[in-house]
Design an enzyme around this catalytic site. Structure first.
Site, PDB file in Angstrom:
ATOM      1  CG  ASP A 181      -2.662   9.085   7.843  1.00 35.60           C
ATOM      2  OD1 ASP A 181      -2.728   7.880   8.107  1.00 35.60           O
ATOM      3  OD2 ASP A 181      -2.873   9.554   6.711  1.00 35.60           O
ATOM      4  CD  GLU A 239      -2.730   0.985   2.624  1.00 36.77           C
ATOM      5  OE1 GLU A 239      -2.939  -0.142   3.127  1.00 36.77           O
ATOM      6  OE2 GLU A 239      -3.144   2.034   3.126  1.00 36.77           O
TER       7      GLU A 239
END
Lengths: 396, 258
Positions: B57, B46
Site C-alpha cells: 500500500d 472491500e
C-alpha cells in the site's frame, strides 16, 4: 550435501523447518522469481566466482585475521579468538554480501540499486559497491537511525548514494525495509534490492547466508592452522536479522559438536517493553516476505522494537536462526544496553579494539556462559565502533 | 452460487468495487460507510483490515491504517461491527488484508467467523499460490469464501491462467507496477487489459490501483468488467464531516452520466 537434516540449506520453497518461504504480493513475484531461478546458477559460474573472490581479496581485504585475544581469554579463563570482520573495508562484514549482490545484479542486467539500513553499515557497504561499479544507489533509512548514526549517513552521501528517510512506524530498520520493498514494487524492471540481512522472501536468506559464509570458511582454515583443529567448541555472534551470525555459523551448522551462540539485544531488559530480543518475545509470524519469529501483539500487529544498537533494532529474525532456536541447535542469549556497553569497554581496554555496539552484544556471552579453560571460542567481531562513538561518549 | 458471482451475473459491466479501511476515519464508521456505499451505487465493498506493515500500500492507505489502529480497530472488532450486517445490507463484502494478523487470529477461525458474519470473499496479497494450495485454500473453500488473486502487467500468461484457476469471484488486475494510490498511464493499461481479455479467463476482471475518478473508471471499464477504487475514496473521507454526504458526492461523480 548429506541426505540427513541440514540446518544450512532451506528446502526448494525456501523453508528452514517451519520458517521461511516467500509471502510476497504478486507485484514482487517477477523480480523474486527471477532471483530464485537464477541465483544458484549465477553464483556458481566461474566468472562470478573469480570476480567475487578477487574483490573480497583486493578490495575488501580478505581474509580477515583470526586473532587470539590473550587478555580477554585470561580474564574469562578460556580461549577466545576474534574473527576480525571489523577490518573489512567499510568497517563491517556487511560488504561481503553487497559485493556478492552487486555482481549478481550486474549479471541480471539491473541498473538501479536500492537497500535498507539500520546502523548504516549495510547502507555504506551498498553505497560503496555502487560507487565501485558506477550504479545508481538509493538507501532507505529510518528517520530515527539517520539521527543516531550521522557519520554513516555522511559516508553514504559522500559515496554518491541518495539517502531517503523512512518516516512511518517506529522510523527504524523495519520501516526502512518496508519503504525499500515499496520502491521495488514501483520499479520492477531495472531495480535490484540488496537486502542486508538473512531476512526477506526466499531466496534472500539463503543467498545472503551464502555470501556471508566466507566468514566461517576462513575461520575453519585459520583455526586449523592455529590449533590443529578446524572446529571450535563455540561460535559466538550477535543477531538482529542475523547476517554476521549466519556467516560465522554457516560451515559449522551441521557440525553438531560446535555450539552456536547467538546474542540478541535485550534493550532495557527483555520484559521492560523496550527490547529487540525476538526469540524471547516473538511468536511465529510473517514479516517482510518470510515466516519467522516476530515480535507482535495478540492482534498480529508488529511491535516496535528497541535497542541502543540501530543494527539490532529489528522485531524479526532470519528464518535460518528461527529454525536454530526452535530446534534447539542454537543457544540464544540476550544482552541489555548496559551489558553491551560494559562489554564494549572491556574489549576496548583489554584488546585495543573498539567494537560496534551490535558486536558488543556478542561479547556479553562471555559473562553469561561459564566457559571451560580448554574451550575454544570464536567470537565474530562483526564491526568496528567508530560509528558509535557519540553513543559511547555519552554513556562511558 | 456465491454472492460475488451473482453480482457479476446480474450486471456484466461497470462493476464498481469500493475499498475503505476498517476503523477509518473513526472506529465506528464502518456501518455508515457500508450503508452509504450501498445506497449510492457501489456493487462490491472491500474492507481493509489495518496492519502495521502494509507492504503493497501507498501512503494514503498506510496512513488510514495507522489511524485505524490507533482508533483501536482489530479483526475481532470488525467482526462485531459486521454482525447482523445481512439483515440490512445485500452487497457482497470482501475483506482485504495481510497474512500476519489473520494468522494470529487463527486462520480457520478467521474464515469461520468471516463467513458467519456474511463476508463473501478474501483478498490477502501476501498469501502466495504455493501456500494457498498446500495449506490455506481448502480452509477458505470449506467456509464458502471466494478468494481473489492479484495479477500485474508483469505476470506471464501461464501464471495468469494458473491464478485464474485458483481464484473465485473475480481476478484483481493491478493496473501498473506500483503500490496503491500511484499514478497510472491509462493507455498502457488498455493494452494490458486487452491482453487479459484475450485469454478468456473463467473469472471476471476488476482493475485496481490508480483508479481515482470518473475518467479512469470509465477507461478501465472499456476493457474489463469494472474497477476498484481505494485511495481516492480514503482521501475523500479524510476531510469528511458527513460520511454519507461525502460518499454520495464521491460516487455520483464517478457513476453519473453528465
Amino acid at each position: 550435501m548429506s541426505t540427513s537434516i541440514t540446518y544450512q540449506h532451506p528446502d526448494s520453497k525456501g523453508y528452514y523447518g517451519l520458517f521461511g518461504g516467500a509471502y510476497i504480493p504478486e507485484m514482487l513475484y517477477s523480480n523474486v522469481e527471477e532471483l530464485r531461478t537464477r541465483y544458484l546458477d549465477i553464483i556458481s559460474e566461474p566468472s562470478f566466482q573469480q570476480d567475487f573472490i578477487l574483490l573480497l581479496k583486493d578490495y575488501v581485504g580478505r581474509p580477515t585475521p583470526l586473532f587470539y585475544a590473550e587478555r580477554l581469554s585470561e580474564l574469562h579463563n578460556t580461549n577466545i579468538y576474534l574473527k576480525r570482520e571489523d577490518l573489512c573495508h567499510t568497517g563491517a562484514h556487511k560488504i561481503n554480501n553487497t559485493i556478492g549482490q552487486i555482481l549478481l545484479a550486474q549479471k541480471l542486467g539491473k541498473t538501479r540499486i536500492i537497500a535498507e539500513t539500520g546502523a548504516g553499515q549495510h547502507g555504506v557497504a551498498t553505497a560503496t559497491v555502487c560507487a565501485l561499479k558506477g550504479i545508481e544507489c538509493i538507501v532507505y533509512m529510518g528517520e530515527k537511525d539517520i539521527e543516531r548514526q550521522a557519520p554513516n549517513v555522511a559516508r553514504m552521501k559522500m559515496l554518491g548514494a541518495k539517502v531517503v528517510a523512512a518516516t512511518s512506524g517506529s522510523k527504524t530498520l523495519k520501516d526502512a525495509t518496508n519503504e525499500a520493498i515499496r520502491d521495488w514494487i514501483n520499479h520492477p524492471e531495472n531495480t535490484h534490492y540488496i537486502i542486508g540481512s538473512v531476512v526477506g522472501p526466499h531466496p534472500y536468506p539463503d543467498m545472503v547466508a551464502r555470501f556471508q559464509s566466507v566468514i566461517s570458511e576462513e575461520i575453519k582454515k585459520q583455526l586449523q592452522e592455529k590449533t590443529g583443529s578446524a572446529l571450535p567448541t563455540h561460535v559466538v555472534a550477535c543477531v538482529g536479522g542475523g547476517s554476521n551470525a549466519a556467516g560465522a555459523f554457516y560451515h559449522f551448522l551441521d557440525e553438531l559438536d560446535v555450539q552456536l551462540v547467538a546474542v540478541e539485544a535485550a534493550g532495557k531488559g527483555v520484559n521492560s517493553g523496550f527490547s529487540a530480543a525476538t526469540t524471547q518475545l516473538g511468536t511465529s509470524g510473517i514479516l517482510h516476505g518470510s515466516k519467522s519469529l516476530l515480535m507482535q501483539t495478540a492482534d498480529g500487529q508488529v511491535v516496535e522494537p528497541y535497542s541502543i544498537s540501530a543494527g539490532l533494532d529489528y522485531p524479526g529474525i532470519g528464518p535460518l536462526h528461527a529454525n536454530l532456536f526452535k530446534s534447539g541447535r542454537g543457544i540464544f542469549l540476550s544482552a541489555t544496553d548496559e551489558e553491551a556497553l560494559a562489554s564494549a569497554l572491556e574489549v576496548s581496554r583489554l584488546e585495543g579494539i573498539i567494537p560496534a555496539l551490535e558486536t558488543a552484544h556478542a561479547f556479553s556471552a562471555l559473562k553469561q556462559i561459564n566457559f571451560k579453560p580448554d574451550d575454544v571460542l570464536v567470537v565474530c567481531l562483526s564491526g568496528r565502533g567508530d560509528k558509535d562513538l557519540s553513543t559511547y561518549i555519552a554513556h562511558l | 452460487m456465491s454472492r460475488i458471482k451473482k453480482t457479476f451475473e446480474k450486471k456484466n459491466n461497470r462493476i464498481l468495487n469500493v475499498y475503505f479501511t476498517a476503523g477509518y476515519p473513526h472506529l465506528e464508521s464502518t456501518t455508515e460507510i457500508i450503508r452509504s456505499l450501498q445506497e449510492n451505487g457501489a456493487d462490491l465493498i472491500e474492507i481493509g483490515m489495518p496492519y502495521s506493515d502494509p507492504l503493497a500500500d501507498g501512503e494514503t492507505i498506510q496512513q488510514s491504517g495507522a489511524v485505524a489502529l490507533s482508533n483501536g480497530m482489530t479483526i475481532k472488532k470488525l467482526f462485531e461491527q459486521l454482525k447482523g450486517y445481512r439483515e440490512f445490507f445485500h452487497l457482497p463484502i470482501i475483506l482485504m488484508g495481510y497474512m500476519n494478523p489473520v494468522l494470529q487470529y487463527g486462520f480457520e477461525k478467521f474464515c469461520a467467523d468471516a463467513a458467519s458474519v456474511g463476508v463473501s470473499g478474501l483478498i490477502l496479497p501476501d498469501l502466495p499460490p504455493h501456500e494457498f494450495r498446500e495449506v490455506y485454500g481448502d480452509i477458505i473453500k470449506k467456509y464458502g469464501l471466494d478468494f481473489i488473486f492479484l495479477v500485474t502487467p508483469e505476470t506471464s500468461e501461464e501464471r495468469i491462467r494458473m491464478l485464474d484457476k485458483l481464484s473465485s469471484g473475480f481476478i484483481y488486475a493491478v493496473s501498473s507496477s506500483s503500490t496503491t494510490g500511484g499514478k497510472t498511464d491509462i493507455d498502457n493499461v488498455a493494452k494490458y487489459l486487452q491482453r487479459l481479455k484475450s485469454y478468456h479467463l473463467t473469472n471476471p476482471i476488476l482493475v485496481g490501483f490508480g483508479i481515482k475518478d470518473k475518467a479512469s473508471f470509465d477507461a478501465v471499464c472499456n476493457h474489463a468488467d469494472g474497477g476498484i477504487i481505494g485511495s481516492a475514496y480514503i482521501n475523500a473521507l479524510k476531510n469528511a464531516t458527513d460520511i454519507s454526504a461525502t460518499t454520495k458526492a464521491f460516487l455520483n461523480e464517478i457513476l453519473n452520466d453528465k
